[in-house]
Design a protein around this motif. Structure first.
Motif, mmCIF file in Angstrom:
data_model
loop_
_atom_site.group_PDB
_atom_site.id
_atom_site.type_symbol
_atom_site.label_atom_id
_atom_site.label_comp_id
_atom_site.label_asym_id
_atom_site.label_seq_id
_atom_site.Cartn_x
_atom_site.Cartn_y
_atom_site.Cartn_z
ATOM 1 N N LYS A 248 -10.455 9.457 -7.618
ATOM 2 C CA LYS A 248 -10.943 8.275 -8.186
ATOM 3 C C LYS A 248 -9.880 7.482 -8.723
ATOM 4 C CE LYS A 248 -11.534 9.781 -13.242
ATOM 5 N NZ LYS A 248 -12.472 9.830 -14.139
ATOM 6 N N TYR A 249 -8.612 7.782 -8.669
ATOM 7 C CA TYR A 249 -7.522 6.771 -8.899
ATOM 8 C C TYR A 249 -6.899 6.384 -7.966
ATOM 9 C CZ TYR A 249 -8.181 9.463 -13.650
ATOM 10 O OH TYR A 249 -8.529 9.794 -15.036
ATOM 11 N N CYS A 250 -7.509 6.651 -6.745
ATOM 12 C CA CYS A 250 -6.841 5.906 -5.395
ATOM 13 C C CYS A 250 -7.989 4.837 -5.000
ATOM 14 C CB CYS A 250 -6.705 7.004 -4.404
ATOM 15 S SG CYS A 250 -5.481 8.349 -4.895
ATOM 16 N N LYS A 251 -7.530 3.787 -4.530
ATOM 17 C CA LYS A 251 -8.553 2.799 -4.036
ATOM 18 C C LYS A 251 -9.178 3.428 -3.090
ATOM 19 C CE LYS A 251 -8.662 -2.226 -2.751
ATOM 20 N NZ LYS A 251 -7.863 -3.244 -2.515
ATOM 21 N N ASP A 252 -8.810 4.263 -2.126
ATOM 22 C CA ASP A 252 -9.330 4.881 -1.100
ATOM 23 C C ASP A 252 -8.482 6.222 -0.687
ATOM 24 O OD1 ASP A 252 -11.338 5.645 0.729
ATOM 25 O OD2 ASP A 252 -10.753 4.100 2.302
ATOM 26 N N LYS B 14 -0.277 5.023 -11.943
ATOM 27 C CA LYS B 14 -0.415 4.100 -12.966
ATOM 28 C C LYS B 14 0.727 3.106 -12.709
ATOM 29 C CE LYS B 14 -2.416 7.003 -16.769
ATOM 30 N NZ LYS B 14 -2.174 7.575 -17.918
ATOM 31 N N THR B 15 1.911 3.902 -12.335
ATOM 32 C CA THR B 15 3.008 3.051 -11.943
ATOM 33 C C THR B 15 2.746 1.923 -10.889
ATOM 34 O OG1 THR B 15 4.610 4.278 -12.803
ATOM 35 C CG2 THR B 15 5.378 2.876 -11.276
ATOM 36 N N CYS B 16 2.119 2.290 -9.672
ATOM 37 C CA CYS B 16 1.671 1.524 -8.715
ATOM 38 C C CYS B 16 0.854 0.543 -9.235
ATOM 39 C CB CYS B 16 0.882 2.242 -7.570
ATOM 40 S SG CYS B 16 2.122 3.327 -6.872
ATOM 41 N N ASN B 17 -0.076 0.388 -10.095
ATOM 42 C CA ASN B 17 -0.979 -0.390 -10.512
ATOM 43 C C ASN B 17 -0.052 -1.645 -11.244
ATOM 44 O OD1 ASN B 17 -3.381 0.520 -9.414
ATOM 45 N ND2 ASN B 17 -3.691 1.929 -11.380
ATOM 46 N N LYS B 18 0.914 -0.806 -12.087
ATOM 47 C CA LYS B 18 1.787 -1.978 -13.040
ATOM 48 C C LYS B 18 2.799 -2.847 -11.981
ATOM 49 C CE LYS B 18 5.426 -0.062 -14.830
ATOM 50 N NZ LYS B 18 6.230 0.660 -15.850
ATOM 51 N N LEU B 19 2.970 -2.133 -10.865
ATOM 52 C CA LEU B 19 3.903 -3.016 -9.805
ATOM 53 C C LEU B 19 3.148 -3.843 -8.779
ATOM 54 C CD1 LEU B 19 6.485 -0.358 -9.049
ATOM 55 C CD2 LEU B 19 6.869 -2.084 -10.831
ATOM 56 N N GLY B 20 1.750 -3.715 -8.994
ATOM 57 C CA GLY B 20 0.933 -4.620 -8.097
ATOM 58 C C GLY B 20 0.838 -3.609 -6.955
ATOM 59 N N LEU B 21 1.004 -2.556 -6.700
ATOM 60 C CA LEU B 21 0.804 -1.761 -5.250
ATOM 61 C C LEU B 21 -0.384 -0.983 -5.470
ATOM 62 C CD1 LEU B 21 4.293 0.229 -5.166
ATOM 63 C CD2 LEU B 21 3.540 -1.608 -3.773
ATOM 64 N N GLU B 22 -1.022 -0.855 -4.410
ATOM 65 C CA GLU B 22 -2.198 -0.303 -4.151
ATOM 66 C C GLU B 22 -2.228 1.321 -3.742
ATOM 67 O OE1 GLU B 22 -4.609 -2.390 -1.350
ATOM 68 O OE2 GLU B 22 -4.826 -4.241 -2.396
ATOM 69 N N PRO B 23 -2.507 1.939 -4.661
ATOM 70 C CA PRO B 23 -2.627 3.433 -4.556
ATOM 71 C C PRO B 23 -3.631 4.158 -3.707
ATOM 72 C CG PRO B 23 -3.441 3.266 -6.624
ATOM 73 C CD PRO B 23 -3.132 1.665 -5.992
ATOM 74 N N TYR B 24 -3.213 4.892 -2.706
ATOM 75 C CA TYR B 24 -4.386 5.527 -1.663
ATOM 76 C C TYR B 24 -3.882 7.115 -1.614
ATOM 77 C CZ TYR B 24 -5.662 1.050 0.023
ATOM 78 O OH TYR B 24 -6.108 -0.376 0.340
ATOM 79 N N GLY B 25 -4.718 8.108 -1.430
ATOM 80 C CA GLY B 25 -4.549 9.335 -1.423
ATOM 81 C C GLY B 25 -5.173 10.157 -0.489
ATOM 82 N N LYS C 59 0.773 -1.421 0.006
ATOM 83 C CA LYS C 59 0.033 -0.036 -0.063
ATOM 84 C C LYS C 59 0.889 1.145 0.013
ATOM 85 C CE LYS C 59 -4.103 -2.031 2.406
ATOM 86 N NZ LYS C 59 -4.962 -1.878 3.384
ATOM 87 N N ILE C 60 0.456 2.186 -0.882
ATOM 88 C CA ILE C 60 1.416 3.425 -0.941
ATOM 89 C C ILE C 60 0.539 4.652 -0.941
ATOM 90 C CG2 ILE C 60 1.199 3.215 -3.485
ATOM 91 C CD1 ILE C 60 4.072 4.640 -3.271
ATOM 92 N N LEU C 61 0.725 5.649 -0.155
ATOM 93 C CA LEU C 61 -0.070 6.789 -0.001
ATOM 94 C C LEU C 61 0.532 7.922 -0.939
ATOM 95 C CD1 LEU C 61 -2.473 8.726 1.409
ATOM 96 C CD2 LEU C 61 -0.485 9.479 2.899
ATOM 97 N N ILE C 62 -0.478 8.305 -1.723
ATOM 98 C CA ILE C 62 0.499 9.617 -2.873
ATOM 99 C C ILE C 62 -0.149 10.787 -1.988
ATOM 100 C CG2 ILE C 62 0.583 10.384 -5.059
ATOM 101 C CD1 ILE C 62 -0.811 7.531 -6.031
ATOM 102 N N ALA D 275 -1.815 8.246 6.419
ATOM 103 C CA ALA D 275 -0.954 7.089 6.292
ATOM 104 C C ALA D 275 -1.434 5.836 7.175
ATOM 105 C CB ALA D 275 0.254 7.152 6.129
ATOM 106 N N LYS D 276 -1.555 6.250 8.361
ATOM 107 C CA LYS D 276 -1.950 5.275 9.384
ATOM 108 C C LYS D 276 -3.245 4.863 9.227
ATOM 109 C CE LYS D 276 1.281 7.341 12.758
ATOM 110 N NZ LYS D 276 1.340 7.921 14.406
ATOM 111 N N GLU D 277 -4.192 5.576 9.062
ATOM 112 C CA GLU D 277 -5.627 5.363 8.810
ATOM 113 C C GLU D 277 -5.823 4.372 7.793
ATOM 114 O OE1 GLU D 277 -9.790 7.268 7.777
ATOM 115 O OE2 GLU D 277 -8.422 8.754 8.688
ATOM 116 N N LEU D 278 -4.987 4.573 6.899
ATOM 117 C CA LEU D 278 -5.338 3.855 5.462
ATOM 118 C C LEU D 278 -4.379 2.497 5.414
ATOM 119 C CD1 LEU D 278 -5.257 6.628 2.893
ATOM 120 C CD2 LEU D 278 -7.379 5.135 3.350
ATOM 121 N N ASN D 279 -3.511 2.370 6.711
ATOM 122 C CA ASN D 279 -2.831 1.296 6.746
ATOM 123 C C ASN D 279 -1.542 1.245 5.492
ATOM 124 O OD1 ASN D 279 -1.719 -0.797 8.340
ATOM 125 N ND2 ASN D 279 -3.039 -2.355 7.193
#
Length: 500
Positions: free
Chosen positions: A43-47, A19-30, A4-7, A70-74
């Motif tokens: 809308k480009y973030c999972k949450d 876009k790169t996160c999705n390519k690498l199998g990471l879940e983008p959050y915002g 999980k990565i917070l942008i 970042a903590k709330e979204l784990n």
């Protein structure tokens, strides 16, 4: 690799990193502010978490709110994008102390590079620098200016993005600049520290893209020419630079690598230079991904965000210098919600947004859509058009076509300015510098009003021009005689008559 990565940003950079996160199998959050409740980047973030406030100081610049989100979204990683907290030493340190992986340079690097006076001192051991140093008072500045001679550039030690920066050509101008720069630096960066240096008239602005890992491996991905600017903020970038011979290119890129090594640089960043008369001078280090990074990606085929993430994950640099092979030419035009003559920001509602069609030679970075209301609290950048060609002529031709097919209504944009640049003789010949915009012929008030009116009718106007085979006055360089501005008025009036 963590999942999980917070942008920690807004706008098109969120989409770019996602876009790169999705390519690498990471879940983008915002995250988003109160002013961005309906922002397309969400809308480009999972949450995403609402961090409140409308001003940057109440939201995207609040370290505590970003960490809490970042903590709330784990999340496991935090990518700062560019701007806001991207180069903030305290932010990177807090991320690490709280157990997050910071996708950017280490706190030690950010502390050094963010202090422009210290960065100059380190770089001076390797590269030429312009005369100057940090000053603690107005009298110190005046005394130093007398020694090195006017014109003088006043800069914020912790500055960036043209804020806190002034040019002075006399003692009175320096006194005024010292006061205004001090206030702006304190307001923008929380530090009133200033330094002054000799101002170089009409240089090129050339930056070298570097990548470094945590094991002292550093490479470059070539240079970018960012000389077309307004108020020290970039509008058009291209790579490679026509100003450099192969010998000079080798020299400037190797110098950038040596500076980065001396700073123990890690992750992505740029070493910035001023270039004139075959001489280059170190300017500063930008310790983050740059807005204009896509043109380097276009000519090298290297995903810079992907490299950032791998480096942050404590992996060795996956590339060697011999693996970097550039081909062709790329240009980026930054589309801002601004008047194309005055560059005054124009927040408002986008009633129509139809970007050019993307293909292997055209890339659009934007999260805009029809009906979106652009807030007045943030940067005016709304889209980036990146065009590639096997040579510079092809890249320019593709960019012209892309800009002419862009449909944005409801707000004025800088698209007409870019079209004018792409038809300018000096740009076409590669003979331009940072004074390009300053030397544009002034638009008289009447022509300015005509230009503004044309903006609101741009889609209709383009169709009208195509149908009648007329010359678009925006495609006339403003370096031509004033009659081109008169033509703008005549052609506009004819187009209005046709549309009615």
């Amino acid at each position: 690799m963590a999942k999980k990565i917070l942008i920690a940003n807004r706008g098109e950079i969120v989409l770019r990193v996602a876009k790169t996160c999705n390519k690498l199998g990471l879940e983008p959050y915002g995250v988003y502010s109160d002013a961005d409740v309906n922002s397309p980047h969400i809308k480009y973030c999972k949450d995403a978490v609402n961090i409140g406030g409308r001003l940057p100081s109440e939201s995207y610049l609040r370290i505590d709110k970003i960490i809490d989100a970042a903590k709330e979204l784990n999340c496991d990683l935090i990518h700062p994008g560019y701007g806001f907290l991207a180069e903030n030493y305290e932010f990177s340190k807090s991320c690490i102390e709280e157990g997050f992986v910071f996708v950017g340079p280490s706190p030690n690097v950010l502390e050094l590079s963010g202090d422009k006076a210290r960065a100059r001192e380190v770089a001076s051991k390797i590269a030429p620098i312009l005369l100057g140093k940090e000053v603690s008072s107005e009298s110190d500045a005046l005394n130093l200016a007398e020694k090195i001679g006017y014109p003088i550039m006043v800069k914020a030690v912790k500055g960036g993005g043209g804020r806190g920066l002034r040019v002075a050509r006399s003692t009175q101008e320096l006194s005024d600049a010292f006061i205004s720069s001090t206030k702006e630096a304190e307001m923008s960066f929380g530090s009133s520290r200033l330094y002054i240096e000799k101002y170089l008239e009409d240089p090129r602005h050339i930056e070298v893209q570097i990548l470094g890992d945590n094991y002292s491996n550093i490479i470059h991905l070539g240079e970018r020419d960012c000389s077309i600017q307004r108020r020290h903020q970039k509008l058009v970038e291209e790579t490679p630079s026509l100003a450099l011979t192969d010998t000079l290119r080798e020299k400037i890129t190797q110098t950038a690598i040596e500076i980065a090594k001396r700073m123990k640089y890690n992750n992505a960043g740029t070493i910035e230079f001023l270039f004139k008369n075959d001489n280059f001078y170190f300017m500063e280090v930008n310790s983050r991904i740059q807005v204009e990074h896509p043109i380097t990606e276009q000519v090298t085929g290297i995903d810079i965000v992907e490299q950032q993430i791998h480096i942050a994950a404590e992996e060795h640099l996956q590339l060697r210098q011999q693996d970097v092979r550039s081909r062709g030419h790329a240009i980026e035009c930054r589309i801002n919600a601004e008047h194309p003559i005055t560059f005054a920001p124009f927040p408002g509602t986008v009633t129509r947004f139809i970007p050019p069609q993307e293909d292997k030679n055209t890339r659009i970075d934007s999260v805009l859509h029809s009906g979106y209301s652009i807030p007045s609290f943030y940067d005016s950048l709304i889209a980036k058009v990146i065009c590639f060609g096997e040579n510079r002529q092809e890249a320019i031709a593709t960019m012209r076509k892309s800009l002419s097919s862009f449909r944005i209504s409801g707000i004025p944009t800088t698209i007409p300015f870019h079209i004018s640049v792409l038809n300018d003789k000096r740009f076409l010949q590669g003979d331009y510098n940072t004074s390009f915009i300053n030397e544009l012929k002034p638009a008289y008030s009447k022509s300015g009003e005509i230009a503004a009116a044309i903006l609101w009718q741009l889609p209709k106007r383009i169709r009208f021009i195509e149908e009648r085979g007329a010359v678009n006055p925006w495609a006339r360089s403003r370096f031509l005689e004033v009659e081109s501005l008169d033509m703008m008025e005549k052609d506009y009036l004819q187009s209005r008559g046709s549309e009615n």
